[in-house]
Motif scaffolding. Structure first.
Motif, PDB file in Angstrom:
ATOM      1  N   TYR A   1       0.859  -1.186   0.000  1.00  0.00           N
ATOM      2  CA  TYR A   1       0.000   0.000   0.000  1.00  0.00           C
ATOM      3  C   TYR A   1       0.892   1.231   0.000  1.00  0.00           C
ATOM      4  CZ  TYR A   1      -3.956  -3.044   0.679  1.00  0.00           C
ATOM      5  OH  TYR A   1      -4.916  -4.003   0.474  1.00  0.00           O
TER       6      TYR A   1
ATOM      7  N   ASP B   1      -3.758  12.700  -6.229  1.00  0.00           N
ATOM      8  CA  ASP B   1      -5.026  12.614  -6.943  1.00  0.00           C
ATOM      9  C   ASP B   1      -4.832  11.694  -8.158  1.00  0.00           C
ATOM     10  OD1 ASP B   1      -7.697  13.289  -7.301  1.00  0.00           O
ATOM     11  OD2 ASP B   1      -7.212  14.935  -8.669  1.00  0.00           O
TER      12      ASP B   1
ATOM     13  N   TRP C   1      -2.977   4.470  -2.251  1.00  0.00           N
ATOM     14  CA  TRP C   1      -3.708   4.722  -1.013  1.00  0.00           C
ATOM     15  C   TRP C   1      -3.635   6.211  -0.708  1.00  0.00           C
ATOM     16  CZ3 TRP C   1      -2.178   6.750   3.746  1.00  0.00           C
ATOM     17  CH2 TRP C   1      -3.073   6.583   4.817  1.00  0.00           C
ATOM     18  N   ARG C   2      -4.737   6.758  -0.175  1.00  0.00           N
ATOM     19  CA  ARG C   2      -4.767   8.192   0.135  1.00  0.00           C
ATOM     20  C   ARG C   2      -4.840   8.405   1.647  1.00  0.00           C
ATOM     21  NH1 ARG C   2      -6.771   6.976  -5.124  1.00  0.00           N
ATOM     22  NH2 ARG C   2      -5.743   8.465  -6.548  1.00  0.00           N
TER      23      ARG C   2
ATOM     24  N   THR D   1      -6.809   9.847   3.483  1.00  0.00           N
ATOM     25  CA  THR D   1      -8.124   9.728   4.120  1.00  0.00           C
ATOM     26  C   THR D   1      -8.747   8.342   3.950  1.00  0.00           C
ATOM     27  OG1 THR D   1      -8.947  10.784   2.108  1.00  0.00           O
ATOM     28  CG2 THR D   1      -8.682  12.180   4.052  1.00  0.00           C
ATOM     29  N   GLU D   2      -7.907   7.343   3.612  1.00  0.00           N
ATOM     30  CA  GLU D   2      -8.449   5.994   3.391  1.00  0.00           C
ATOM     31  C   GLU D   2      -7.951   5.012   4.446  1.00  0.00           C
ATOM     32  OE1 GLU D   2      -9.111   6.181  -1.450  1.00  0.00           O
ATOM     33  OE2 GLU D   2      -7.271   5.253  -0.694  1.00  0.00           O
ATOM     34  N   GLY D   3      -7.879   5.495   5.689  1.00  0.00           N
ATOM     35  CA  GLY D   3      -7.380   4.649   6.779  1.00  0.00           C
ATOM     36  C   GLY D   3      -8.088   3.301   6.852  1.00  0.00           C
ATOM     37  N   ASP D   4      -9.388   3.284   6.550  1.00  0.00           N
ATOM     38  CA  ASP D   4     -10.156   2.035   6.689  1.00  0.00           C
ATOM     39  C   ASP D   4      -9.898   1.048   5.554  1.00  0.00           C
ATOM     40  OD1 ASP D   4     -11.265   3.677   4.816  1.00  0.00           O
ATOM     41  OD2 ASP D   4     -13.356   3.283   5.391  1.00  0.00           O
ATOM     42  N   LYS D   5      -9.141   1.467   4.556  1.00  0.00           N
ATOM     43  CA  LYS D   5      -8.860   0.550   3.439  1.00  0.00           C
ATOM     44  C   LYS D   5      -7.571  -0.240   3.633  1.00  0.00           C
ATOM     45  CE  LYS D   5     -11.481   2.983  -0.107  1.00  0.00           C
ATOM     46  NZ  LYS D   5     -11.422   3.658  -1.401  1.00  0.00           N
TER      47      LYS D   5
ATOM     48  N   ASP E   1      -8.398  14.667   0.458  1.00  0.00           N
ATOM     49  CA  ASP E   1      -7.065  14.700   1.061  1.00  0.00           C
ATOM     50  C   ASP E   1      -6.572  16.123   1.263  1.00  0.00           C
ATOM     51  OD1 ASP E   1      -7.014  11.966   1.157  1.00  0.00           O
ATOM     52  OD2 ASP E   1      -5.038  11.766   0.211  1.00  0.00           O
TER      53      ASP E   1
ATOM     54  N   TYR F   1      -8.005  17.406   4.571  1.00  0.00           N
ATOM     55  CA  TYR F   1      -7.286  16.798   5.702  1.00  0.00           C
ATOM     56  C   TYR F   1      -5.883  17.372   5.829  1.00  0.00           C
ATOM     57  CZ  TYR F   1      -3.749  13.691   7.516  1.00  0.00           C
ATOM     58  OH  TYR F   1      -2.647  13.219   8.152  1.00  0.00           O
TER      59      TYR F   1
END
Lengths: 230, 230
Positions: free
Chosen positions: B6, B11, B40-41, B43-47, B126, B129
């Motif tokens: 990851y 963008d 991975w971005r 703001t994608e902590g849950d991924k 992103d 954030y």
């Protein structure tokens, strides 16, 4: 026959303060080799065995004369491979970065705090040479170089961050046991300790705790040498 | 089955700019392992696969998930010992100094030059954030952090002296062949290259020549990634 090491001394022949000589002294102790030191002054270029570059450390090992602290470390690892100082090509490579950090950031930071204290520990002939040479190099009087050193101390301490973070998480720069990279960095602190009562490190600084561990090595060889502070 | 990594992306999912992810990417290439990356971005902590610390790099190797670039380097050396990244305890110890120099002096120097360029390469979620988080951290707007960066460039370049002296005398930080200490330092330059056309290094800087050697490694894996400049 013990190895002979020519070692920079102050007016007091027991006061040994060269950061480069301390690298070699610690390296000889690390190897457990029998050695004796000969005090040498800045103005005694003609008293060094050949070949040399007019500077110390120089070691004499039987028929071999080796000068320059890095060349001496390599020589010792080649001739006395037990207890390696720089174990393998990657350690040698990476230690150059630490050496270059030490000789730019650390040595320059230290000398701007203790330059006048070095002068005070020299005999008259060395004092004359030292003032003339260093004032040319710094384009300033010795007195002006160290002026306001209290004001500059926080900046010096901040510059130690890479070292601080390292030795607060492991016992030595080289990991859990000391090796030549530690002696490179330690030389700078032992240089200052030997000639100055101006304390470089706060009492609770992890760098100071590491310096204490270095002073304890090899029966306290560095701690026993004439110096200030702990 | 290839290792999955990851990897922080802008963008544009192909634009990969995390200095920590670049350490891992180079480490995987150094080992010659088969791997694929997942953009991975922020703001994608849950991924991210578990366990993780909400950050990348994270790798998945069969049933194993490993996060944190240092832990990944150790994992790779343990499971794939050929072509070691950190060969032995002294290399591991000393590399911590290089890592700490990189994460204090180098990363801080770089981010103060390119912070706004990172922002410009992020998608809207992103960006929101990133601006909020970094402006709190720097206690300043992104715009103000990089203001007058031309004026500060000489100071940044001077701070690279330990690196410069090293790579002008040997091909890599680690000696004649690259190893993990090189990837630690290189990550910072690749981070800047990926998101900024502000050139950090003068054309004749030995650090730039070293960066070029790093870009050429492993079939040019770093050079092929979307970036600015050479």
């Amino acid at each position: 026959m013990p190895i002979t090491m020519y070692d920079l001394a102050g007016d007091d022949p027991e006061r040994r303060f060269s950061p480069f000589c301390w690298r070699t002294r610690m390296a000889l102790a690390h190897k457990g080799l029998d050695f004796e030191t000969v005090p040498w002054r800045f103005t005694e270029g003609d008293k060094l065995p050949q070949p040399n570059a007019g500077r110390v450390p120089v070691i004499v090992d039987g028929a071999r004369v080796v000068h320059d602290s890095s060349a001496i470390a390599d020589y010792l690892d080649e001739c006395y491979p037990a207890q390696p100082l720089l174990n393998g090509p990657v350690v040698r490579g990476v230690s150059k970065f630490i050496q270059n950090w030490t000789e730019t950031v650390l040595h320059l930071g230290v000398v701007r705090l203790v330059l006048l204290d070095i002068y005070r520990h020299l005999g008259p002939a060395d004092q004359e040479y030292f003032r003339s040479d260093r004032e040319k190099r710094f384009r300033s009087t010795l007195e002006d170089v160290v002026k306001d050193r209290e004001t500059r101390l926080p900046g010096f301490r901040a510059s130690l961050d890479p070292l601080r973070r390292t030795v607060e998480r492991q016992n030595f720069v080289s990991g859990e046991t000391p090796a030549y990279p530690d002696y490179i960095v330690f030389g700078a602190f032992q240089w200052a300790r030997a000639i100055s009562d101006f304390e470089l490190l706060a009492a609770d600084d992890p760098v100071r705790a590491w310096r204490g561990r270095m002073l304890d090595l090899f029966g306290g060889v560095a701690r026993r040498s004439p110096a200030y502070g702990d």
